[in-house]
Scaffold this active site. Structure first.
Site, mmCIF file in Angstrom:
data_model
loop_
_atom_site.group_PDB
_atom_site.id
_atom_site.type_symbol
_atom_site.label_atom_id
_atom_site.label_comp_id
_atom_site.label_asym_id
_atom_site.label_seq_id
_atom_site.Cartn_x
_atom_site.Cartn_y
_atom_site.Cartn_z
ATOM 1 N N ASN A 100 -2.199 -0.339 6.637
ATOM 2 C CA ASN A 100 -1.695 -1.590 7.213
ATOM 3 C C ASN A 100 -0.728 -2.333 6.279
ATOM 4 O OD1 ASN A 100 -3.604 -2.459 5.411
ATOM 5 N ND2 ASN A 100 -4.716 -3.781 6.836
ATOM 6 N N GLU A 151 -9.207 -10.909 -7.943
ATOM 7 C CA GLU A 151 -8.300 -9.775 -7.728
ATOM 8 C C GLU A 151 -7.083 -9.844 -8.658
ATOM 9 O OE1 GLU A 151 -9.527 -9.299 -3.011
ATOM 10 O OE2 GLU A 151 -7.458 -9.835 -3.518
ATOM 11 N N ARG A 191 2.694 -7.002 8.884
ATOM 12 C CA ARG A 191 1.983 -5.829 9.417
ATOM 13 C C ARG A 191 2.562 -5.380 10.760
ATOM 14 N NH1 ARG A 191 -3.859 -7.981 7.394
ATOM 15 N NH2 ARG A 191 -4.035 -6.741 5.498
ATOM 16 N N THR A 223 -5.433 -7.767 10.501
ATOM 17 C CA THR A 223 -5.713 -6.530 9.757
ATOM 18 C C THR A 223 -5.260 -5.308 10.539
ATOM 19 O OG1 THR A 223 -7.651 -7.627 8.833
ATOM 20 C CG2 THR A 223 -7.557 -5.238 8.597
ATOM 21 N N PHE A 275 -15.778 2.732 6.799
ATOM 22 C CA PHE A 275 -14.419 3.153 6.412
ATOM 23 C C PHE A 275 -14.198 3.148 4.901
ATOM 24 C CE2 PHE A 275 -14.266 -1.406 7.489
ATOM 25 C CZ PHE A 275 -13.737 -1.953 6.317
ATOM 26 N N LYS A 279 0.815 -1.217 0.000
ATOM 27 C CA LYS A 279 0.000 0.000 0.000
ATOM 28 C C LYS A 279 0.854 1.276 0.000
ATOM 29 C CE LYS A 279 -3.821 -2.448 2.193
ATOM 30 N NZ LYS A 279 -4.970 -2.366 3.120
ATOM 31 N N TYR A 285 -12.356 -2.449 -3.976
ATOM 32 C CA TYR A 285 -12.852 -2.648 -2.609
ATOM 33 C C TYR A 285 -14.384 -2.628 -2.533
ATOM 34 C CZ TYR A 285 -8.288 -2.493 -0.232
ATOM 35 O OH TYR A 285 -7.026 -2.778 0.241
ATOM 36 N N HIS A 340 -2.175 -5.740 1.492
ATOM 37 C CA HIS A 340 -3.455 -6.433 1.350
ATOM 38 C C HIS A 340 -3.157 -7.889 1.002
ATOM 39 C CE1 HIS A 340 -7.476 -7.445 -0.166
ATOM 40 N NE2 HIS A 340 -6.867 -7.989 -1.212
HETATM 41 P P1 CMP Z 1 -7.225 -5.023 3.442
HETATM 42 O O1 CMP Z 1 -6.713 -6.357 3.800
HETATM 43 O O2 CMP Z 1 -6.658 -4.328 2.265
HETATM 44 O O3 CMP Z 1 -8.819 -5.108 3.248
HETATM 45 C C1 CMP Z 1 -9.688 -4.032 3.472
HETATM 46 C C2 CMP Z 1 -9.009 -2.873 4.141
HETATM 47 O O4 CMP Z 1 -9.864 -1.975 4.806
HETATM 48 C C3 CMP Z 1 -8.100 -3.395 5.239
HETATM 49 O O5 CMP Z 1 -7.008 -4.053 4.712
HETATM 50 C C4 CMP Z 1 -7.806 -2.105 5.993
HETATM 51 O O6 CMP Z 1 -6.832 -1.316 5.334
HETATM 52 C C5 CMP Z 1 -9.140 -1.410 5.889
HETATM 53 N N1 CMP Z 1 -9.947 -1.600 7.089
HETATM 54 C C6 CMP Z 1 -10.497 -2.718 7.553
HETATM 55 N N2 CMP Z 1 -11.199 -2.490 8.673
HETATM 56 C C7 CMP Z 1 -11.107 -1.168 8.903
HETATM 57 C C8 CMP Z 1 -11.625 -0.307 9.908
HETATM 58 N N3 CMP Z 1 -12.387 -0.779 10.900
HETATM 59 N N4 CMP Z 1 -11.312 0.997 9.833
HETATM 60 C C9 CMP Z 1 -10.544 1.485 8.846
HETATM 61 N N5 CMP Z 1 -10.018 0.704 7.840
HETATM 62 C C10 CMP Z 1 -10.297 -0.605 7.886
#
Ligand code: CMP
Length: 142
Positions: A114, A128, A104, A93, A59, A11, A51, A117
């Protein structure tokens, strides 16, 4: 082959901190082969599509804005049990809950930023991967 690939995105915040090399090294050290890879940038529209599964989440808008805010690296990774093993390698996550030694834990900044992905199912890994890569951009063995 279905079930043996996963899709990762490094990211924007991890790219800007020059964590790309260390993260790719961890991925290779964990036994994944890179079967496709590109440095790219998503438009807002592309980010919304990628997404879309999170469209109803609070979010979503922030996530779309963040993931389209800078360069990313997208890659297809190949390994037996790729989806599950990669999720173990990247950790929870929310980096606050990620185990020691995970990508992470080492490189993520926050729940949103984070670092990486990882696909959550074999089916989504295929979807994807097709989102980012034409057949001609993937390794022959896929
Ligand atoms: P990713 O694995 O890319 O999948 C969805 C993304 O949404 C996740 O990583 C985070 O970057 C983001 N995400 C998931 N939960 C939350 C949350 N509660 N608040 C903000 N961002 C989130």
């Amino acid at each position: 082959m279905a079930g043996n690939i996963t899709l990762t995105i490094i990211k924007p915040e991890a790219i800007s901190k020059n964590y790309t090399g260390p993260i790719l090294n961890m991925i290779n050290q964990a036994g994944f082969s890179i079967a496709a890879m590109k440095l790219t940038k998503l438009s807002s529209k592309q980010a919304e599509e990628f997404y879309a599964v999170h469209r109803d989440k609070p979010f979503y808008n922030d996530l779309v804005e963040f993931i389209s805010s800078g360069s990313i690296v997208a890659a297809v990774l190949e390994k037996d049990n790729a989806v599950e093993d990669f999720r173990k390698l990247i950790g929870a996550t929310n980096p606050e809950n990620a185990e020691e030694g995970t990508i992470r834990k080492l490189y993520a900044e926050s729940l949103q930023m984070n670092a990486v992905h990882g696909s959550d199912s074999d089916e989504n890994a295929q979807i994807e991967s097709a989102f980012f890569f034409a057949r001609s951009e993937r390794a022959d063995y896929l």
